[in-house]
Design a protein around this motif. Sequence first.
Motif, PDB file in Angstrom:
ATOM      1  N   MET A 261       1.010  -1.298  -0.015  1.00  0.00           N
ATOM      2  CA  MET A 261       0.135   0.099   0.055  1.00  0.00           C
ATOM      3  C   MET A 261       0.740   1.310   0.070  1.00  0.00           C
ATOM      4  O   MET A 261       1.522   1.499   0.859  1.00  0.00           O
ATOM      5  CB  MET A 261      -0.808  -0.153   1.297  1.00  0.00           C
ATOM      6  CG  MET A 261      -1.866   1.310   1.289  1.00  0.00           C
ATOM      7  SD  MET A 261      -3.250   1.071   0.294  1.00  0.00           S
ATOM      8  CE  MET A 261      -4.242   2.507   0.626  1.00  0.00           C
ATOM      9  N   PRO A 262       0.510   2.336  -1.060  1.00  0.00           N
ATOM     10  CA  PRO A 262       1.661   3.566  -0.902  1.00  0.00           C
ATOM     11  C   PRO A 262       1.298   4.291   0.256  1.00  0.00           C
ATOM     12  O   PRO A 262       0.060   4.191   0.732  1.00  0.00           O
ATOM     13  CB  PRO A 262       0.961   4.292  -2.272  1.00  0.00           C
ATOM     14  CG  PRO A 262       0.132   3.208  -3.026  1.00  0.00           C
ATOM     15  CD  PRO A 262      -0.276   2.270  -1.942  1.00  0.00           C
ATOM     16  N   SER A 263       2.205   5.145   0.793  1.00  0.00           N
ATOM     17  CA  SER A 263       2.031   5.921   1.948  1.00  0.00           C
ATOM     18  C   SER A 263       1.283   6.778   1.403  1.00  0.00           C
ATOM     19  O   SER A 263       0.819   7.336   0.097  1.00  0.00           O
ATOM     20  CB  SER A 263       3.281   6.329   2.175  1.00  0.00           C
ATOM     21  OG  SER A 263       3.786   7.353   1.081  1.00  0.00           O
ATOM     22  N   SER A 264       0.707   7.766   2.430  1.00  0.00           N
ATOM     23  CA  SER A 264      -0.437   8.909   2.222  1.00  0.00           C
ATOM     24  C   SER A 264       0.300   9.912   1.387  1.00  0.00           C
ATOM     25  O   SER A 264      -0.417  10.744   0.682  1.00  0.00           O
ATOM     26  CB  SER A 264      -0.939   9.452   3.746  1.00  0.00           C
ATOM     27  OG  SER A 264       0.065   9.832   4.537  1.00  0.00           O
ATOM     28  N   ALA A 265       1.586  10.232   1.597  1.00  0.00           N
ATOM     29  CA  ALA A 265       2.460  11.025   0.990  1.00  0.00           C
ATOM     30  C   ALA A 265       2.395  10.897  -0.656  1.00  0.00           C
ATOM     31  O   ALA A 265       2.094  11.879  -1.291  1.00  0.00           O
ATOM     32  CB  ALA A 265       3.798  11.310   1.689  1.00  0.00           C
ATOM     33  N   ALA A 266       2.614   9.633  -0.644  1.00  0.00           N
ATOM     34  CA  ALA A 266       2.730   9.244  -2.158  1.00  0.00           C
ATOM     35  C   ALA A 266       1.551   9.230  -2.912  1.00  0.00           C
ATOM     36  O   ALA A 266       1.229   9.872  -4.027  1.00  0.00           O
ATOM     37  CB  ALA A 266       3.128   7.540  -2.270  1.00  0.00           C
ATOM     38  N   LEU A 267       0.567   8.958  -2.104  1.00  0.00           N
ATOM     39  CA  LEU A 267      -0.968   9.045  -2.501  1.00  0.00           C
ATOM     40  C   LEU A 267      -1.287  10.641  -2.874  1.00  0.00           C
ATOM     41  O   LEU A 267      -1.694  10.879  -4.096  1.00  0.00           O
ATOM     42  CB  LEU A 267      -2.143   8.521  -1.798  1.00  0.00           C
ATOM     43  CG  LEU A 267      -1.917   6.768  -1.817  1.00  0.00           C
ATOM     44  CD1 LEU A 267      -2.751   6.494  -0.528  1.00  0.00           C
ATOM     45  CD2 LEU A 267      -2.549   6.501  -3.113  1.00  0.00           C
ATOM     46  N   LYS A 268      -1.066  11.236  -1.879  1.00  0.00           N
ATOM     47  CA  LYS A 268      -1.205  12.833  -2.250  1.00  0.00           C
ATOM     48  C   LYS A 268      -0.489  13.263  -3.370  1.00  0.00           C
ATOM     49  O   LYS A 268      -1.053  14.165  -4.196  1.00  0.00           O
ATOM     50  CB  LYS A 268      -0.878  13.710  -0.893  1.00  0.00           C
ATOM     51  CG  LYS A 268      -1.041  14.961  -0.949  1.00  0.00           C
ATOM     52  CD  LYS A 268      -0.535  15.836   0.327  1.00  0.00           C
ATOM     53  CE  LYS A 268      -0.713  17.093   0.270  1.00  0.00           C
ATOM     54  NZ  LYS A 268      -0.198  18.063   1.291  1.00  0.00           N
ATOM     55  N   ALA A 269       0.569  13.047  -3.317  1.00  0.00           N
ATOM     56  CA  ALA A 269       1.690  13.547  -4.464  1.00  0.00           C
ATOM     57  C   ALA A 269       1.023  12.933  -5.901  1.00  0.00           C
ATOM     58  O   ALA A 269       1.023  13.720  -6.745  1.00  0.00           O
ATOM     59  CB  ALA A 269       3.028  13.105  -4.384  1.00  0.00           C
ATOM     60  N   TYR A 270       0.574  11.862  -5.913  1.00  0.00           N
ATOM     61  CA  TYR A 270      -0.030  11.050  -6.881  1.00  0.00           C
ATOM     62  C   TYR A 270      -1.332  12.021  -7.549  1.00  0.00           C
ATOM     63  O   TYR A 270      -1.598  12.198  -8.387  1.00  0.00           O
ATOM     64  CB  TYR A 270      -0.262   9.641  -6.810  1.00  0.00           C
ATOM     65  CG  TYR A 270      -1.248   8.945  -8.189  1.00  0.00           C
ATOM     66  CD1 TYR A 270      -0.325   8.563  -9.438  1.00  0.00           C
ATOM     67  CD2 TYR A 270      -2.647   9.042  -8.110  1.00  0.00           C
ATOM     68  CE1 TYR A 270      -1.018   8.286 -10.444  1.00  0.00           C
ATOM     69  CE2 TYR A 270      -3.147   8.161  -9.107  1.00  0.00           C
ATOM     70  CZ  TYR A 270      -2.378   7.937 -10.198  1.00  0.00           C
ATOM     71  OH  TYR A 270      -3.150   7.358 -11.370  1.00  0.00           O
ATOM     72  N   LYS A 271      -2.222  12.221  -6.376  1.00  0.00           N
ATOM     73  CA  LYS A 271      -3.393  13.047  -6.877  1.00  0.00           C
ATOM     74  C   LYS A 271      -2.940  14.325  -7.225  1.00  0.00           C
ATOM     75  O   LYS A 271      -3.877  14.764  -8.220  1.00  0.00           O
ATOM     76  CB  LYS A 271      -4.236  13.067  -5.512  1.00  0.00           C
ATOM     77  CG  LYS A 271      -5.080  11.784  -5.019  1.00  0.00           C
ATOM     78  CD  LYS A 271      -5.738  11.901  -3.943  1.00  0.00           C
ATOM     79  CE  LYS A 271      -6.295  10.417  -3.611  1.00  0.00           C
ATOM     80  NZ  LYS A 271      -7.179  10.226  -2.502  1.00  0.00           N
ATOM     81  N   GLU A 272      -2.129  15.196  -6.811  1.00  0.00           N
ATOM     82  CA  GLU A 272      -1.833  16.251  -7.016  1.00  0.00           C
ATOM     83  C   GLU A 272      -1.252  16.529  -8.542  1.00  0.00           C
ATOM     84  O   GLU A 272      -1.633  17.287  -9.402  1.00  0.00           O
ATOM     85  CB  GLU A 272      -0.524  16.996  -6.181  1.00  0.00           C
ATOM     86  CG  GLU A 272      -1.331  17.388  -4.964  1.00  0.00           C
ATOM     87  CD  GLU A 272      -0.131  18.007  -4.038  1.00  0.00           C
ATOM     88  OE1 GLU A 272       1.164  17.821  -4.121  1.00  0.00           O
ATOM     89  OE2 GLU A 272      -0.500  18.211  -2.798  1.00  0.00           O
ATOM     90  N   ARG A 273      -0.547  15.308  -8.986  1.00  0.00           N
ATOM     91  CA  ARG A 273       0.034  15.223 -10.423  1.00  0.00           C
ATOM     92  C   ARG A 273      -1.182  14.825 -11.154  1.00  0.00           C
ATOM     93  O   ARG A 273      -1.178  15.499 -12.248  1.00  0.00           O
ATOM     94  CB  ARG A 273       0.957  14.116 -10.368  1.00  0.00           C
ATOM     95  CG  ARG A 273       1.468  13.654 -11.797  1.00  0.00           C
ATOM     96  CD  ARG A 273       2.551  14.633 -12.272  1.00  0.00           C
ATOM     97  NE  ARG A 273       3.195  14.157 -13.497  1.00  0.00           N
ATOM     98  CZ  ARG A 273       3.149  14.735 -14.595  1.00  0.00           C
ATOM     99  NH1 ARG A 273       2.386  15.961 -14.734  1.00  0.00           N
ATOM    100  NH2 ARG A 273       3.345  14.468 -15.926  1.00  0.00           N
ATOM    101  N   GLU A 274      -2.087  13.994 -10.993  1.00  0.00           N
ATOM    102  CA  GLU A 274      -3.214  13.859 -11.837  1.00  0.00           C
ATOM    103  C   GLU A 274      -4.138  15.090 -12.024  1.00  0.00           C
ATOM    104  O   GLU A 274      -4.790  15.277 -12.950  1.00  0.00           O
ATOM    105  CB  GLU A 274      -4.124  12.593 -11.100  1.00  0.00           C
ATOM    106  CG  GLU A 274      -3.583  11.498 -11.303  1.00  0.00           C
ATOM    107  CD  GLU A 274      -3.707  10.843 -12.714  1.00  0.00           C
ATOM    108  OE1 GLU A 274      -4.643  10.930 -13.200  1.00  0.00           O
ATOM    109  OE2 GLU A 274      -2.480  10.625 -13.079  1.00  0.00           O
ATOM    110  N   ALA A 275      -4.185  15.829 -10.656  1.00  0.00           N
ATOM    111  CA  ALA A 275      -5.093  16.976 -10.976  1.00  0.00           C
ATOM    112  C   ALA A 275      -4.407  18.012 -12.049  1.00  0.00           C
ATOM    113  O   ALA A 275      -5.142  18.751 -12.832  1.00  0.00           O
ATOM    114  CB  ALA A 275      -5.143  17.865  -9.488  1.00  0.00           C
TER     115      ALA A 275
END
Length: 149
Positions: free
Chosen positions: A1-15
């Motif tokens: 499971m990816p870390s919350s920081a990795a998920l946040k960075a991924y969501k920002e990149r997707e946005a």
Amino acid sequence: MPSSAALKAYKEREAVFNDDPLRGAEIPVLLDTAKEIIKKYSERTNCFDEEREQIFPRFERKELQLSRVLGRGGFCVVNEVKGIKLDSGSAAAKDEAARNKDKELSQYEEAFTRDFVATRSLRSGKDARYAIKKLSDACHNDNHLFLKG
């Protein structure tokens, strides 16, 4: 499971990607955008001086015989140039011919001709003298990387 920081960075990149005005843009649009960016930079520096840039000979990709990869970066790949096979019908050859038409070249100017560079592409007949830096395949598949590269 990816870390919350990795998920946040991924969501920002997707946005950013989803709001990207260049998403799906074709190469000509990206090139025009890159020209605009360079024009802005060139107003503050002489790094993009067109007159200076015209001194250097131009070659089409099909004229260059590339060999081993010398290095890779975030945007580019650097290859050794093992030979240059000039095509007198290429756009680069026609541009140089037009630029030098009816002009007696000095020894200095002669050193910046396509022929001069092509005949000296190898040192002592074996070691490559030149290298070329070109955009990586990843840049051709990602508009943001293309513009940064």
